[in-house]
Design an enzyme around this catalytic site. Structure first.
Site, short mmCIF file in Angstrom:
data_model
loop_
_atom_site.label_atom_id
_atom_site.label_comp_id
_atom_site.label_asym_id
_atom_site.label_seq_id
_atom_site.Cartn_x
_atom_site.Cartn_y
_atom_site.Cartn_z
N GLU A 490 0.85 -1.19 0.00
CA GLU A 490 0.00 0.00 0.00
C GLU A 490 0.88 1.24 0.00
O GLU A 490 1.96 1.23 0.62
CB GLU A 490 -0.91 -0.01 1.24
CG GLU A 490 -1.91 -1.16 1.19
CD GLU A 490 -2.85 -1.22 2.40
OE1 GLU A 490 -2.79 -0.32 3.26
OE2 GLU A 490 -3.65 -2.17 2.46
N HIS A 513 -7.94 1.23 1.69
CA HIS A 513 -7.87 0.79 3.10
C HIS A 513 -8.72 1.70 4.00
O HIS A 513 -8.23 2.23 5.00
CB HIS A 513 -6.41 0.77 3.59
CG HIS A 513 -6.22 -0.17 4.75
ND1 HIS A 513 -5.05 -0.87 4.95
CD2 HIS A 513 -7.04 -0.53 5.78
CE1 HIS A 513 -5.17 -1.61 6.05
NE2 HIS A 513 -6.36 -1.41 6.57
P1 NAD Z 1 -10.56 -10.77 15.13
O1 NAD Z 1 -9.23 -11.11 15.67
O2 NAD Z 1 -11.66 -10.41 16.05
O3 NAD Z 1 -11.07 -11.98 14.22
C1 NAD Z 1 -10.27 -12.75 13.41
C2 NAD Z 1 -10.85 -14.14 13.39
O4 NAD Z 1 -10.22 -14.87 12.35
C3 NAD Z 1 -10.62 -14.91 14.67
O5 NAD Z 1 -11.85 -15.45 15.12
C4 NAD Z 1 -9.65 -16.02 14.27
O6 NAD Z 1 -9.81 -17.19 15.00
C5 NAD Z 1 -10.00 -16.19 12.82
N1 NAD Z 1 -8.93 -16.79 12.00
C6 NAD Z 1 -7.63 -16.46 11.96
N2 NAD Z 1 -7.00 -17.17 11.03
C7 NAD Z 1 -7.93 -17.96 10.46
C8 NAD Z 1 -7.89 -18.90 9.42
N3 NAD Z 1 -6.76 -19.19 8.79
N4 NAD Z 1 -9.04 -19.54 9.10
C9 NAD Z 1 -10.19 -19.26 9.74
N5 NAD Z 1 -10.28 -18.37 10.73
C10 NAD Z 1 -9.17 -17.72 11.08
O7 NAD Z 1 -10.32 -9.60 14.10
P2 NAD Z 1 -11.37 -8.52 13.54
O8 NAD Z 1 -11.36 -7.31 14.39
O9 NAD Z 1 -12.64 -9.18 13.22
O10 NAD Z 1 -10.64 -8.10 12.19
C11 NAD Z 1 -10.60 -8.99 11.09
C12 NAD Z 1 -9.62 -8.49 10.06
O11 NAD Z 1 -10.03 -7.22 9.56
C13 NAD Z 1 -8.21 -8.29 10.56
O12 NAD Z 1 -7.31 -8.76 9.60
C14 NAD Z 1 -8.08 -6.79 10.68
O13 NAD Z 1 -6.75 -6.39 10.53
C15 NAD Z 1 -8.93 -6.33 9.52
N6 NAD Z 1 -9.42 -4.95 9.61
C16 NAD Z 1 -9.43 -4.19 8.48
C17 NAD Z 1 -9.91 -2.90 8.51
C18 NAD Z 1 -9.94 -2.06 7.26
O14 NAD Z 1 -9.88 -0.84 7.35
N7 NAD Z 1 -10.08 -2.64 6.11
C19 NAD Z 1 -10.38 -2.37 9.70
C20 NAD Z 1 -10.39 -3.17 10.83
C21 NAD Z 1 -9.91 -4.46 10.77
#
Ligand code: NAD
Length: 630
Positions: A490, A513
Site C-alpha cells: 500500500e 484501506h
Molecule cells: P478478530 O481477531 O476479532 O477476528 C479474526 C478471526 O479470524 C478470529 O476469530 C480467528 O480465530 C480467525 N482466524 C484467523 N486465522 C484464520 C484462518 N486461517 N481460518 C479461519 N479463521 C481464522 O479480528 P477482527 O477485528 O474481526 O478483524 C478482522 C480483520 O479485519 C483483521 O485482519 C483486521 O486487521 C482487519 N481490519 C481491516 C480494517 C480495514 O480498514 N479494512 C479495519 C479493521 C480491521
C-alpha cells in the site's frame, strides 16, 4: 519541633470554580436587556483587580453598583455556587476534616454567600473572613461594609496580620490579592491555584503552581484523596489524534501535549523522557530504544487496531501497559462489506463506470438480489460475526469458517472445513486476522473450489489473498465481482501513487484501506483508548491491554492498593506476602495474573500502615515497577 501549618484559602475561582459576583449578576440581571453587557463589564473589572491593575476598593464599588442585586437573589446564588465547588476541594474532605482548626477562607467576596457554602464542606464559620453586603430597606444590595478590613486595599495581608498565626502560613489563591499576603511577608509560601483560571502574571509571583488542591497536598505530604496528582501525569499524543481523546485526557486532569505528525525514533526517544502516557497511531514506531528512555511511562495507547508498530515485549519488560481499540471500527467495516455485497451482486461498479462515460445500459443481466443467497464468512471474529448478524437481517443465509470454536449468532451455520465454505457460498467475505500463517491463504486452489459467479470480498489484510490469482479469476469470469480494500503493498501516504494488478478490472471495487475509516470510528477510538488508560492508571485494571495479563479490578474504597509488576519467576508472590506479614499488614484482597514475561500482583490493604513496607516491596527480587494507588 515541627511548626503548625496554617492554610489560607481564597474563595472565588479557587474554592469555587467561578467568580461569585459574575454569577450573582447573571441571576440579578436575568430580565435586564443589558444583562450580557453588564456581566462582561463585571468580568473585566474583576480581571483588572485580580491582576493588580485597579485598586481593590474601586473594583468592588463598581461591581456592586452594576449588579443591582437584592437579598432574595442569594439563595439561588448559594445553590449555584454549591454545585460549582472546585472538584479537588470536593474530593479532599479528609484534609479539611483533619485540619479544620488551621484552615481559613480569606476572601474579598461576601460572607453572605460564602459561609453557607464552605460550612457544608467542614470549614468553620468563624474561620471565614470576607466582606459583608449593605442592604437598603427593600433589601437591595447597595454597597458593602466599609469598616471591614477586607474591603480596603491590601485587605488580605491586614486580615492575616490580625489573625496572628503562629506557624507556617500557606496561601492558595488565583489572584493578585492572595499574592499580596506573601509580598507583605506574612506567608511562608504562595501557591497559585490554577484549577479554574490561570493568570500568567500571578504565576510569575508564585512559589508554586497548584493545578489542583491535590498538587498542594502532595508537595506538602498531607492527607489527600489521590496518591499522585493527575496534573503531574503528562500525556504526549502524536499523529493528529482525534480531539475527543485530547479533551478526555485533559478532563481527567493530565497535562496533554499534542503533535500533528509522528516522530522519528530519535525524536521520540528524547521526547518520551518525562511522559507518562504516550498516544500514537500506526506510523510511530515505539522501539526498545525509545522505551529505554521512558522512565515515567505507564501506558501506550495505540489509537488504531494494529499494535505491531510497538515493541510489545520491550514494553512488558519495562512494565508499560499497551492498549488499542480492537472493536471501535468493527461496525464501519461491516457496513462497507454489506454495501459492497449489494453493489457487486447488482454489477453496479460497471454500470456506474459506463454512466460516467455516457453509456446508458439498462439491463437486468448479471444483477441479483442478495436475499436468499449464501454468504460464507472466513474468520468469525469481531467483524465476521457482526457481518453475520447484519447480513442475516437483510435475508442472506450465513455460514462461516473459523479456526477456533465460535458461538454461531442468529441462524448462522459453522462449516466443518474451509473447503466446504468455499464450495457452497454465493458470496465469500474474508475477515481473518493478519497472522503470518494466513499469508496467501486464498490463492488459485481456493478460487478453483469456489462456485462459478461467486462474489469475493477482502477487507482484512493485503497479504492474505494472492492478488495475481484473484486477477486471473476475475478476468476469466469465475468471479462475478470483487471488492478489495487492503493490498500487499500500500502507498505510504496519500502523496504516493497506487498500483495494483486489479486496476481496471470489470465489476471490481478498489478502496484505499478505508474499511474502518469513518468519523464515528475515529470518535469511538478517541473515547475507548483513553478510557482504558485512565482506568489502568486509576485502578490498575488491565482490561483489553494488548501485552499485560488482563485483569478487571473492583473499585477501591477505604483501602490502599499496592500494584506490583515483576518478572515472572517462581516464588515472588510468596516474597511479597512475607513482607506484608512482617509489617503486620492485613490484606483485604489480592489478585494475581501472569503471562510468559511478567507477573501482575495487586494487593488491597488497610489504609493505616507504615511507609517502610513500600521500600521493602520495591526491593523484592524481579521487581519491574511498583506503585501505590488510593
Ligand atoms: P478478530 O481477531 O476479532 O477476528 C479474526 C478471526 O479470524 C478470529 O476469530 C480467528 O480465530 C480467525 N482466524 C484467523 N486465522 C484464520 C484462518 N486461517 N481460518 C479461519 N479463521 C481464522 O479480528 P477482527 O477485528 O474481526 O478483524 C478482522 C480483520 O479485519 C483483521 O485482519 C483486521 O486487521 C482487519 N481490519 C481491516 C480494517 C480495514 O480498514 N479494512 C479495519 C479493521 C480491521
Amino acid at each position: 519541633m515541627q511548626q503548625t501549618k496554617y492554610f489560607i484559602i481564597d474563595f472565588d475561582s479557587t474554592f469555587t470554580q467561578v467568580e461569585a459576583l459574575d454569577v450573582l449578576a447573571e441571576i440579578a440581571l436575568k430580565d435586564n436587556e443589558n444583562q450580557a453587557k453588564a456581566i462582561q463589564e463585571i468580568k473585566d473589572i474583576t480581571d483588572q483587580g485580580m491582576e493588580g491593575g485597579m485598586s481593590f476598593r474601586e473594583s468592588l464599588k463598581r461591581r456592586v453598583k452594576i449588579l443591582q442585586a437584592n437579598k432574595k437573589h442569594l439563595p439561588e446564588l448559594v445553590d449555584r455556587l454549591s454545585s460549582l465547588v472546585s472538584p479537588s476541594f470536593k474530593r479532599n474532605t479528609e484534609f479539611i476534616e483533619k485540619y479544620k482548626e488551621q484552615i481559613f477562607i480569606v476572601s474579598n467576596g461576601f460572607k453572605d454567600f460564602i459561609v453557607p457554602i464552605v460550612k457544608k464542606h467542614g470549614i468553620k464559620e468563624e474561620h471565614v473572613f470576607a466582606n459583608e453586603f449593605k442592604y437598603d430597606n427593600s433589601e437591595n444590595i447597595v454597597g458593602f461594609n466599609e469598616d471591614n478590613i477586607l474591603s480596603s486595599n491590601n485587605g488580605k495581608p491586614r486580615q492575616i496580620e490580625n489573625l496572628k498565626l503562629n506557624g507556617e502560613v500557606f496561601v492558595l489563591g488565583d489572584g493578585y490579592t492572595d499574592y499580596e499576603i506573601k509580598k507583605a511577608g506574612l506567608a511562608h509560601k504562595f501557591y497559585a491555584f490554577t484549577e479554574n483560571v490561570r493568570r500568567e502574571k500571578i504565576l510569575d509571583e508564585a512559589d508554586h503552581e497548584a493545578p489542583s488542591l491535590d498538587e498542594f497536598l502532595f508537595t506538602q505530604k498531607l492527607e489527600r484523596a489521590h496518591s499522585y496528582p493527575k496534573n503531574r501525569i503528562k500525556a504526549l499524543l502524536l499523529e493528529n489524534i482525534h480531539e475527543g481523546a485530547v479533551n478526555k485526557l485533559k478532563q481527567e486532569g493530565y497535562q496533554v501535549e499534542v503533535h500533528p505528525a509522528g516522530m522519528t525514533e530519535d525524536e521520540l526517544a528524547e521526547a518520551i523522557k518525562d511522559v507518562s502516557v504516550l498516544g500514537i497511531r500506526s506510523k510511530t514506531q515505539v522501539t526498545e530504544k525509545v522505551l529505554k528512555n521512558a522512565k515515567r511511562l505507564l501506558a501506550v495507547g495505540a489509537f488504531c487496531i494494529g499494535t505491531n508498530q510497538i515493541d510489545l515485549k520491550a514494553a512488558l519488560h519495562k512494565g508499560v501497559a499497551v492498549f488499542n481499540a480492537p472493536f471501535s471500527n468493527t461496525r464501519s467495516v461491516v457496513e462497507l462489506a454489506l454495501a459492497e455485497i449489494i453493489m457487486l451482486m447488482r454489477n453496479l461498479p460497471d454500470k456506474i463506470m459506463q454512466m460516467h462515460q455516457g453509456k446508458w445500459n439498462k439491463s437486468a443481466s448479471g444483477s441479483f438480489e442478495i436475499r436468499g443467497k449464501t454468504l460464507g464468512i472466513i474468520g468469525y471474529g469481531k467483524i465476521g460475526s457482526q457481518l453475520s448478524v447484519l447480513a442475516e437481517s437483510v435475508g442472506m443465509n450465513v455460514q462461516y469458517f473459523d479456526l477456533e470454536e465460535k458461538l454461531a449468532l442468529g441462524n448462522a451455520n459453522p462449516c466443518p472445513t474451509l473447503e466446504h465454505l468455499l464450495q457452497s457460498s454465493d458470496v465469500i467475505s474474508v475477515h481473518v486476522d493478519g497472522r503470518e500463517e494466513n499469508k496467501w491463504m486464498i490463492g488459485s486452489k481456493e478460487f478453483d473450489l469456489m462456485k462459478d459467479g461467486v462474489v469475493f470480498i477482502n477487507l482484512s489484510r493485503g497479504h492474505i489473498v494472492d492478488i495475481e490469482a484473484l486477477r486471473k479469476n476475475i478476468e476469466r469470469g469465475k468471479i462475478h465481482g470483487a471488492s478489495v480494500d487492503v493490498f500487499p503493498e500500500e502507498p505510504l501516504s496519500n502523496d504516493h501513487p497506487f498500483e495494483s494488478p486489479l486496476m481496471g478490472l470489470r465489476n471490481t471495487i478498489l478502496t484505499p484501506h478505508v474499511g474502518g475509516s469513518t468519523l464515528e470510528a475515529q470518535e469511538n477510538i478517541a473515547d475507548f483508548v483513553p478510557s482504558k488508560i485512565i482506568e489502568y492508571i486509576n485502578t490498575g485494571s488491565t482490561t483489553n491491554s494488548v501485552n499485560f495479563p488482563n485483569i478487571t479490578l473492583p473499585t477501591l474504597s477505604q483501602a490502599h492498593r499496592f500494584i506490583h509488576i515483576h518478572r515472572n519467576e517462581p516464588g515472588i508472590l510468596a516474597d511479597i506476602n512475607n513482607i506484608l506479614a512482617k509489617h503486620g499488614i492485613n490484606i483485604g484482597g489480592q489478585y494475581l495474573k501472569t503471562n510468559d514475561t511478567i507477573g501482575y500482583v495487586i494487593t488491597d490493604i488497610d489504609k493505616n500502615y507504615q511507609e517502610d513496607v513500600i521500600k521493602d516491596l520495591k526491593l523484592v527480587r524481579g521487581t519491574i515497577r511498583f506503585r501505590v494507588l488510593y
